[in-house]
Design an enzyme around this catalytic site. Structure first.
Site, PDB file in Angstrom:
ATOM      1  CB  SER A 158       4.567  -2.261  12.345  1.00 52.87           C
ATOM      2  OG  SER A 158       4.391  -1.434  12.016  1.00 52.87           O
TER       3      SER A 158
ATOM      4  CE  LYS B 122      -0.003   3.316   4.481  1.00 55.60           C
ATOM      5  NZ  LYS B 122      -0.225   3.541   6.660  1.00 55.60           N
TER       6      LYS B 122
ATOM      7  CG  ASN C  17      -1.801   1.512   1.646  1.00 46.86           C
ATOM      8  OD1 ASN C  17      -1.882   1.990   0.238  1.00 46.86           O
ATOM      9  ND2 ASN C  17      -2.318   1.628   3.063  1.00 46.86           N
TER      10      ASN C  17
ATOM     11  N   GLY D  90       2.371   1.399  10.649  1.00 47.60           N
ATOM     12  CA  GLY D  90       3.396   2.808  10.260  1.00 47.60           C
ATOM     13  C   GLY D  90       3.826   3.276  11.752  1.00 47.60           C
TER      14      GLY D  90
ATOM     15  CD  GLU E 213      -3.885  -3.264   7.211  1.00 49.24           C
ATOM     16  OE1 GLU E 213      -2.591  -3.372   6.564  1.00 49.24           O
ATOM     17  OE2 GLU E 213      -4.042  -1.731   6.989  1.00 49.24           O
TER      18      GLU E 213
ATOM     19  CG  HIS F 159      -5.887   1.628   5.278  1.00 46.05           C
ATOM     20  ND1 HIS F 159      -5.268   2.610   5.850  1.00 46.05           N
ATOM     21  CD2 HIS F 159      -4.922   1.098   5.273  1.00 46.05           C
ATOM     22  CE1 HIS F 159      -3.997   2.296   6.105  1.00 46.05           C
ATOM     23  NE2 HIS F 159      -3.903   1.148   5.939  1.00 46.05           N
TER      24      HIS F 159
HETATM   25  C1  PEP Z   1      -0.854  -0.070   5.693  1.00 49.11           C
HETATM   26  O1  PEP Z   1      -0.510   1.024   5.287  1.00 49.11           O
HETATM   27  O2  PEP Z   1      -2.272  -1.254   5.545  1.00 49.11           O
HETATM   28  C2  PEP Z   1       0.219  -0.605   6.579  1.00 49.11           C
HETATM   29  C3  PEP Z   1      -0.031  -1.646   7.369  1.00 49.11           C
HETATM   30  O3  PEP Z   1       1.222   0.143   6.484  1.00 49.11           O
HETATM   31  P1  PEP Z   1       2.328  -0.578   7.590  1.00 49.11           P
HETATM   32  O4  PEP Z   1       3.119  -1.485   7.143  1.00 49.11           O
HETATM   33  O5  PEP Z   1       3.752   1.427   7.400  1.00 49.11           O
HETATM   34  O6  PEP Z   1       2.466  -0.260   9.228  1.00 49.11           O
END
Ligand code: PEP
Length: 245
Positions: free
Chosen positions: A207, A5, A3, A168, A162, A90
């Site tokens: 993460s 973003k 992703n 993040g 998630e 999300h």
């Molecule tokens: C995400 O954007 O769905 C995500 C899991 O980000 P990160 O891997 O940076 O935590």
């Protein structure tokens, strides 16, 4: 699924896809689906320049086919570009753009009607996690987000668990938590759709890095990963794949 973003100019997306060929080939040889979700503005370039087996997802869509919805993009517009996956719900969209389970439900139904793959994100906030209501929150998101769908419609559905507190932040959920909640989600999917739920893939996100992706992907109820930060740099994206094969 990476992703991206709100990151990458078109030129940067192009640089990424122009060097990704061997990675996608390797994934395909190992029967692994792999892709990225660029910004709307990069979608066309990524679809055209990416290797054909690379999945390309949008990060959002509107559920109406057209009309007075300033700033929005319809599913038909995505289809026209050759995009057939779309992230829905999300946590950043839920938090900053007030996206509700009901709006997610309309989007998921519209995507399924277009034979597209909704990648539906669910997960609890830190406050909810600390109050011990993770499963309650996730159940509501799954049940309301998938309301009115039938068993024959869900084979293309993908769910991503998630935990918001792990996105993040570098604070990834333990493998015990990931397994427990993904297994719980599978149970809800079975209640809703019976045996058809076995076709639904459940991903973990939060993460995920090259150093820990294997720990998650070897869990019995985790089929894949949704990765933000670690999907942006080509070296790290390649390492995510290299570390699971
Ligand atoms: C995400 O954007 O769905 C995500 C899991 O980000 P990160 O891997 O940076 O935590």
């Amino acid at each position: 699924m990476g992703n991206w973003k709100m990151n990458k100019l078109i030129s940067e997306a192009n640089e990424f896809t122009s060097t990704i060929g061997p990675t996608i080939k390797k994934a395909t040889e190992h029967n692994i689906d792999i892709g990225v979700a660029p910004t709307y503005l990069c979608l066309d370039e990524v679809v055209r320049s990416a290797p054909k087996d690379m999945l390309v997802a949008a990060q959002n869509c509107h559920y109406e086919p057209h009309g007075a919805f300033t700033g929005e993009i319809s599913i038909e517009m995505l289809e026209e570009l050759g995009v057939n996956w779309c992230i829905i719900g999300h946590s950043e969209r839920r938090t900053y753009f007030n996206e509700t389970d009901q709006a997610c439900n309309l989007k998921i139904k519209a995507l399924i009607a277009h034979h597209m793959v909704p990648l539906y994100c669910v997960g609890e906030t830190l406050e909810q996690f600390e109050s011990g209501i993770t499963k309650e929150v996730v159940r509501r998101q799954v049940v309301d987000g998938l309301k009115d769908l039938t068993a024959s419609e869900v084979k293309n559905l993908v769910i991503a668990y998630e935990p918001v507190w792990s996105i993040g932040t570098g604070k990834n959920a333990s493998t015990e938590i990931a397994q427990d909640v993904c297994c719980y989600i599978r149970g809800i999917l079975h209640e809703l759709f019976g045996d058809a739920s076995e076709e639904i893939r459940v991903l973990y996100g939060g993460s995920v890095k090259p150093e820990n992706i294997r720990d998650y992907l070897t869990l019995p109820d985790v089929d894949g990963a949704l990765v933000g930060g670690a999907s942006l740099k080509i070296d790290s994206y390649q390492a995510l794949l290299d570390n699971i094969i």
